[in-house]
Design a protein around this motif. Sequence first.
Motif, mmCIF file in Angstrom:
data_model
loop_
_atom_site.group_PDB
_atom_site.id
_atom_site.type_symbol
_atom_site.label_atom_id
_atom_site.label_comp_id
_atom_site.label_asym_id
_atom_site.label_seq_id
_atom_site.Cartn_x
_atom_site.Cartn_y
_atom_site.Cartn_z
ATOM 1 N N SER A 1 11.954 6.853 1.601
ATOM 2 C CA SER A 1 10.603 6.564 2.084
ATOM 3 C C SER A 1 10.628 5.712 3.350
ATOM 4 C CB SER A 1 9.801 5.843 0.997
ATOM 5 O OG SER A 1 10.331 4.544 0.730
ATOM 6 N N SER B 1 1.366 9.126 -6.209
ATOM 7 C CA SER B 1 1.473 10.570 -6.001
ATOM 8 C C SER B 1 2.368 11.209 -7.059
ATOM 9 C CB SER B 1 2.010 10.856 -4.599
ATOM 10 O OG SER B 1 3.328 10.356 -4.444
ATOM 11 N N ASP C 1 -3.576 10.526 6.509
ATOM 12 C CA ASP C 1 -2.549 11.368 5.897
ATOM 13 C C ASP C 1 -2.413 11.080 4.407
ATOM 14 O OD1 ASP C 1 -2.083 12.454 8.371
ATOM 15 O OD2 ASP C 1 -0.385 11.142 8.825
ATOM 16 N N PHE C 2 -2.470 9.806 4.053
ATOM 17 C CA PHE C 2 -2.357 9.451 2.642
ATOM 18 C C PHE C 2 -3.560 9.969 1.849
ATOM 19 C CE2 PHE C 2 0.723 5.676 3.245
ATOM 20 C CZ PHE C 2 1.780 6.486 2.867
ATOM 21 N N ILE D 1 0.889 4.030 -3.078
ATOM 22 C CA ILE D 1 0.453 5.413 -2.847
ATOM 23 C C ILE D 1 1.572 6.396 -3.170
ATOM 24 C CG2 ILE D 1 -0.282 7.050 -1.069
ATOM 25 C CD1 ILE D 1 -1.854 4.805 0.221
ATOM 26 N N LEU D 2 2.794 6.083 -2.763
ATOM 27 C CA LEU D 2 3.914 6.979 -3.067
ATOM 28 C C LEU D 2 4.160 7.072 -4.577
ATOM 29 C CD1 LEU D 2 6.477 6.037 -0.264
ATOM 30 C CD2 LEU D 2 5.018 8.053 -0.386
ATOM 31 N N THR E 1 0.828 -1.211 0.000
ATOM 32 C CA THR E 1 0.000 0.000 0.000
ATOM 33 C C THR E 1 0.861 1.260 0.000
ATOM 34 O OG1 THR E 1 -1.735 -1.186 1.213
ATOM 35 C CG2 THR E 1 -1.827 1.222 1.213
ATOM 36 N N ILE E 2 1.888 1.280 0.829
ATOM 37 C CA ILE E 2 2.771 2.453 0.886
ATOM 38 C C ILE E 2 3.458 2.681 -0.455
ATOM 39 C CG2 ILE E 2 4.874 3.374 1.929
ATOM 40 C CD1 ILE E 2 4.040 2.011 4.541
ATOM 41 N N VAL F 1 -0.163 2.009 8.474
ATOM 42 C CA VAL F 1 -0.270 2.907 7.323
ATOM 43 C C VAL F 1 -1.123 4.108 7.710
ATOM 44 C CG1 VAL F 1 -1.035 3.115 4.938
ATOM 45 C CG2 VAL F 1 -0.072 0.964 5.752
ATOM 46 N N LEU G 1 -3.064 13.543 1.331
ATOM 47 C CA LEU G 1 -1.947 13.719 0.401
ATOM 48 C C LEU G 1 -2.403 13.534 -1.036
ATOM 49 C CD1 LEU G 1 1.199 14.003 0.029
ATOM 50 C CD2 LEU G 1 1.268 11.513 0.121
#
Length: 252
Positions: free
Chosen positions: A152, A86, A166-167, A82-83, A78-79, A162, A170
Motif C-alpha cells: 500500500s 474495502s 478515488d476512495f 479505507i483499505l 484514513t488510508i 488522500v 472504490l
Amino acid sequence: MLANVLPAEIFGFLLITVRMAALIMVVPIFGERSIPQRARVGFAFAIALVVYPTISNSLPTMPASPVALAVLFIQELTIGLILGLSIRILLSSLHTAGSIIAFQTGLAAAQAFDPAQGTQSVIIAAFFNLIATVMILAADLHHLMLRGMIYSYQKFPVGEAVPITDFASLITSFVAGSFLLGFQIASPFIVYGIIYNLGLGLVARMVQGFQVFFVGMPINIFMGFVLIMVLLSSIMNLFLSRFEELLLAMIG
C-alpha cells in the motif's frame, strides 16, 4: 547528534504504525473482535518494525508545525481504515448471501453470534463466515493480505494527499460488488425458493384444507440443508477466487 536523529526515527516509525494499526483493526482474520486488542496492537507494532526499514528513505521529514503533523497522522489513519474496510466489505458478501438463503429456506429465525460482524446474525451467515475464515487461512490468503498492507505504500506513499474521490468510487464499487457476489452465491436458493413456493401455492389451491404451512416448512428446511451441502464447496470456491482477485489488485 542522537538528539536530532532519534525524533525523526520515532516520527517515521509512528507514521508506519498508525496505518498498520488501522489496517489490523479493520481487516478480516487479524481484526476480528474475538482477538484481544492488545494482541492486535502488538501485531501492528511488529509489522511496523518490519516495514519501517524498507521505506524509511521515502518518508517525509518531520514537520515543524503541530497542525501539519496531525494532518499526516490523520491521512495515514484514513488510508489504513479505507483499505481495511474495502477487504471487510467483500467478506460481508457472505453475510448477505447467508441472510438471503436463510429467508428462502425458513431459517431466518435461527440466530447465532457472528464473529465477523460482532453481533447476532442468521445462523447460515455465521456458518459461512466461519468457513470462509478457515478457508482463507488454509489457502494462505492472509499472506496476501499482509503483502497488500506493505505494498500500500507504493500506491499511497506517505505524505501525499488522500485521494478522496478515488476512495469514494472504490468503496462504492466494492459495496456494489459485494452485494452482487452475495446475490450470485444465493441465486440457486432464490430460484429454489420461487419454484418451491409456487408449488406450495398450487397445492394449496388444488387441495382445499391441506395444511401447506405445517407440511411445507419442514420440507423447506430439509431441502435448504441439502442444497447447502451440495453447493457449499462451489460457494467457497467462488468467494475465495473473488477475494484473491481483490488482494492481487491491492498488490498490483
